[in-house]
Design a protein around this motif. Structure first.
Motif, PDB file in Angstrom:
ATOM      1  N   THR A   1      32.784  54.100  40.937  1.00  0.00           N
ATOM      2  CA  THR A   1      33.178  54.844  42.128  1.00  0.00           C
ATOM      3  C   THR A   1      32.308  54.434  43.304  1.00  0.00           C
ATOM      4  O   THR A   1      31.080  54.423  43.199  1.00  0.00           O
ATOM      5  CB  THR A   1      33.026  56.357  41.885  1.00  0.00           C
ATOM      6  N   PRO A   2      32.924  54.075  44.457  1.00  0.00           N
ATOM      7  CA  PRO A   2      32.122  53.733  45.627  1.00  0.00           C
ATOM      8  C   PRO A   2      31.229  54.898  46.052  1.00  0.00           C
ATOM      9  O   PRO A   2      31.548  56.061  45.830  1.00  0.00           O
ATOM     10  CB  PRO A   2      33.189  53.436  46.700  1.00  0.00           C
ATOM     11  N   ILE A   3      30.106  54.576  46.638  1.00  0.00           N
ATOM     12  CA  ILE A   3      29.172  55.584  47.096  1.00  0.00           C
ATOM     13  C   ILE A   3      29.463  55.901  48.564  1.00  0.00           C
ATOM     14  O   ILE A   3      29.573  55.005  49.395  1.00  0.00           O
ATOM     15  CB  ILE A   3      27.713  55.110  46.954  1.00  0.00           C
ATOM     16  N   SER A   4      29.602  57.175  48.871  1.00  0.00           N
ATOM     17  CA  SER A   4      29.817  57.617  50.242  1.00  0.00           C
ATOM     18  C   SER A   4      28.668  58.503  50.667  1.00  0.00           C
ATOM     19  O   SER A   4      28.065  59.192  49.822  1.00  0.00           O
ATOM     20  CB  SER A   4      31.133  58.392  50.349  1.00  0.00           C
ATOM     21  N   PRO A   5      28.302  58.526  51.921  1.00  0.00           N
ATOM     22  CA  PRO A   5      27.255  59.446  52.375  1.00  0.00           C
ATOM     23  C   PRO A   5      27.629  60.892  52.080  1.00  0.00           C
ATOM     24  O   PRO A   5      28.793  61.235  51.898  1.00  0.00           O
ATOM     25  CB  PRO A   5      27.194  59.182  53.883  1.00  0.00           C
ATOM     26  N   THR A   6      26.635  61.757  52.061  1.00  0.00           N
ATOM     27  CA  THR A   6      26.856  63.178  51.832  1.00  0.00           C
ATOM     28  C   THR A   6      27.543  63.805  53.049  1.00  0.00           C
ATOM     29  O   THR A   6      27.530  63.222  54.153  1.00  0.00           O
ATOM     30  CB  THR A   6      25.528  63.899  51.603  1.00  0.00           C
ATOM     31  N   PRO A   7      28.127  64.998  52.887  1.00  0.00           N
ATOM     32  CA  PRO A   7      28.718  65.675  54.058  1.00  0.00           C
ATOM     33  C   PRO A   7      27.719  65.844  55.187  1.00  0.00           C
ATOM     34  O   PRO A   7      28.061  65.650  56.364  1.00  0.00           O
ATOM     35  CB  PRO A   7      29.158  67.027  53.491  1.00  0.00           C
ATOM     36  N   LEU A   8      26.480  66.182  54.858  1.00  0.00           N
ATOM     37  CA  LEU A   8      25.481  66.406  55.904  1.00  0.00           C
ATOM     38  C   LEU A   8      25.141  65.109  56.625  1.00  0.00           C
ATOM     39  O   LEU A   8      24.959  65.097  57.857  1.00  0.00           O
ATOM     40  CB  LEU A   8      24.230  67.029  55.289  1.00  0.00           C
ATOM     41  N   ALA A   9      25.064  64.001  55.877  1.00  0.00           N
ATOM     42  CA  ALA A   9      24.762  62.708  56.505  1.00  0.00           C
ATOM     43  C   ALA A   9      25.897  62.281  57.437  1.00  0.00           C
ATOM     44  O   ALA A   9      25.652  61.759  58.536  1.00  0.00           O
ATOM     45  CB  ALA A   9      24.523  61.652  55.439  1.00  0.00           C
ATOM     46  N   ILE A  10      27.132  62.487  56.997  1.00  0.00           N
ATOM     47  CA  ILE A  10      28.268  62.139  57.858  1.00  0.00           C
ATOM     48  C   ILE A  10      28.324  63.069  59.060  1.00  0.00           C
ATOM     49  O   ILE A  10      28.574  62.637  60.195  1.00  0.00           O
ATOM     50  CB  ILE A  10      29.579  62.180  57.063  1.00  0.00           C
ATOM     51  N   LEU A  11      28.059  64.358  58.846  1.00  0.00           N
ATOM     52  CA  LEU A  11      28.050  65.304  59.967  1.00  0.00           C
ATOM     53  C   LEU A  11      27.004  64.907  60.997  1.00  0.00           C
ATOM     54  O   LEU A  11      27.237  65.004  62.211  1.00  0.00           O
ATOM     55  CB  LEU A  11      27.776  66.720  59.448  1.00  0.00           C
ATOM     56  N   GLU A  12      25.843  64.434  60.522  1.00  0.00           N
ATOM     57  CA  GLU A  12      24.801  63.985  61.446  1.00  0.00           C
ATOM     58  C   GLU A  12      25.312  62.865  62.349  1.00  0.00           C
ATOM     59  O   GLU A  12      25.080  62.869  63.560  1.00  0.00           O
ATOM     60  CB  GLU A  12      23.578  63.519  60.662  1.00  0.00           C
ATOM     61  N   ARG A  13      26.053  61.916  61.762  1.00  0.00           N
ATOM     62  CA  ARG A  13      26.606  60.829  62.568  1.00  0.00           C
ATOM     63  C   ARG A  13      27.692  61.328  63.511  1.00  0.00           C
ATOM     64  O   ARG A  13      27.741  60.939  64.684  1.00  0.00           O
ATOM     65  CB  ARG A  13      27.171  59.739  61.657  1.00  0.00           C
ATOM     66  N   LEU A  14      28.576  62.185  63.017  1.00  0.00           N
ATOM     67  CA  LEU A  14      29.670  62.671  63.860  1.00  0.00           C
ATOM     68  C   LEU A  14      29.144  63.464  65.055  1.00  0.00           C
ATOM     69  O   LEU A  14      29.644  63.328  66.178  1.00  0.00           O
ATOM     70  CB  LEU A  14      30.631  63.531  63.037  1.00  0.00           C
ATOM     71  N   VAL A  15      28.152  64.293  64.821  1.00  0.00           N
ATOM     72  CA  VAL A  15      27.565  65.082  65.911  1.00  0.00           C
ATOM     73  C   VAL A  15      26.886  64.180  66.938  1.00  0.00           C
ATOM     74  O   VAL A  15      26.859  64.490  68.139  1.00  0.00           O
ATOM     75  CB  VAL A  15      26.583  66.130  65.340  1.00  0.00           C
ATOM     76  N   SER A  16      26.356  63.038  66.484  1.00  0.00           N
ATOM     77  CA  SER A  16      25.623  62.151  67.403  1.00  0.00           C
ATOM     78  C   SER A  16      26.517  61.536  68.467  1.00  0.00           C
ATOM     79  O   SER A  16      26.017  61.055  69.498  1.00  0.00           O
ATOM     80  CB  SER A  16      24.927  61.041  66.607  1.00  0.00           C
ATOM     81  N   PHE A  17      27.828  61.550  68.247  1.00  0.00           N
ATOM     82  CA  PHE A  17      28.745  61.016  69.255  1.00  0.00           C
ATOM     83  C   PHE A  17      29.123  62.122  70.230  1.00  0.00           C
ATOM     84  O   PHE A  17      29.654  63.165  69.834  1.00  0.00           O
ATOM     85  CB  PHE A  17      30.010  60.465  68.588  1.00  0.00           C
TER      86      PHE A  17
END
Length: 387
Positions: free
Chosen positions: A2-18
């Motif tokens: 299974t491919p590894i994806s960032p955690t919800p919190l890690a993705i949220l950190e990136r999304l908020v940064s925009f």
């Protein structure tokens, strides 16, 4: 593997940064999500707006020849100007069981949860596809979904159910009010204030129209809410801004005000505009032009966000109630993109993690517990779509 994806919190950190305030482009965020999905082997489709400065994104995990379920969220956020944030609103801050940042709850956490679970969706060998859709301009017009919806059933799958992930504390909302907004322009004639008979005062005329809207707001308040489900229990009429004139001693040539109607089911939102126009023709314009100078009133429809109507037993409602472990639905007082999906014949409900009470304010946040509850909700969806 299974491919590894960032955690919800890690993705949220990136999304908020925009910084995706509605006045700005959301393309850097779309670039990031497109790259994230591409790294997992998921093809996504961009649907740009007319000038190419913004785009929606649509992807499918699972079979491409079935309708499936859409998880829909908007990428734009409300402005931070004038708000007293404790820290940078575009840097996610995790503290005391909360994740702070502009858009954290409204509604980038929903998107982050869905994106983080894509590898689990892939590993589950879905029999019913799950689609992730990200839109733009929800905070201003709710029209950023329309071009994508128009392609469903053509070059994009037409879903069996749509879940719009606005923050409802994972309660299932089957209804919300419509939001119809207008701009009214009053045109008069400039003159020196010492000789008012030589002009037509647009501010006076606009004030009379605003007063009439205040009266009409009472009319609709008295009509109430026939369904008995909404808070406040009536359709509301509200004036938000008014601007006019150039100086105290000049009769105003133009005055402009913005106003809205939020209608409960069964309300004809356009009725208020018709009633205002009738009042303008009968009372305001004759008074504005009584000295022979030109004057007019023009009301222009700006935004038409359709209401979400109850659809008992729909595929979307039945699915969401099961996933959320609920046995009844609620209403929400705010408008969403859900009405646009429903208007186009797609069964739709509103259900997402977090509380709307934390949205649109300084130090907006979602609790980490709510993120985990959102993960559990979507894992149930994965299991359902795998069965």
């Amino acid at each position: 593997m299974t491919p590894i994806s960032p955690t919800p919190l890690a993705i949220l950190e990136r999304l908020v940064s925009f910084d995706t305030e509605s006045s700005r482009s959301n393309l850097p965020l779309i670039d990031y999500v497109e790259s994230l999905l591409g790294g997992l082997g998921v093809r996504s489709v961009r649907v740009p707006n007319a000038d190419g400065q913004k785009a929606a994104l649509f992807c499918t995990i699972g079979p491409t020849d079935k309708g499936g379920v859409v998880l829909s969220g908007h990428t734009d956020v409300v402005p931070v100007a004038g708000q007293a944030w404790t820290t940078d609103p575009f840097t996610l801050r995790v503290q005391d069981g909360r994740a702070y940042g502009r858009g954290a709850v409204d509604m980038k956490a929903f998107a982050a949860i869905a994106l983080s679970l894509v590898p689990e969706m892939q590993a589950a060998a879905l029999k019913t596809p799950i689609h992730i859709m990200l839109s733009y301009d929800e905070e201003t017009t709710c029209m950023g979904v329309l071009d994508t919806i128009a392609r469903m059933g053509k070059d994009l799958p037409r879903p069996q159910a749509v879940i719009v992930g606005e923050p409802t504390e994972l309660q299932v909302a089957d209804a919300h009010k419509s939001v119809v907004t207008y701009n009214t322009y009053v045109h008069g004639h400039e003159a020196h204030s010492s000789k008012p008979e030589l002009g037509a005062n647009a501010v006076f005329a606009a004030a009379a129209l605003v007063h009439e809207l205040d009266r009409l707001s009472d009319v609709f308040r008295e009509r109430g809410d026939p369904s008995g489900r909404f808070d406040p229990p009536y359709s509301s009429v509200q004036v938000g801004t008014i601007h006019g004139g150039t100086a105290r001693n000049i009769l105003a040539k133009i005055c402009h005000f913005q106003w809205e109607v939020r209608g409960v089911p069964g309300t004809d939102e356009r009725e208020v505009a018709r009633m205002l126009d009738d009042y303008a023709q009968r009372v305001v314009i004759p008074r504005l032009t009584r000295d022979g100078w030109p004057g007019s009133v023009e009301t222009i429809l700006e935004v038409d966000v359709p209401r979400l109507e109850p659809d008992p037993g729909s595929a979307a409602e039945t699915l969401a109630l099961r996933l959320a472990g609920r046995n009844s639905t609620i209403t929400v007082p705010y408008g969403t993109e859900a009405g646009q999906f429903q208007r186009h014949g797609l069964p739709t409900i509103v259900c997402g993690p977090g509380s709307i009470n934390q949205a649109h304010q300084p130090d907006e946040y979602i609790t980490l517990d709510e993120i985990e509850r959102g993960v559990a909700f979507m894992r149930k969806l994965i299991a359902t779509c795998s069965a």
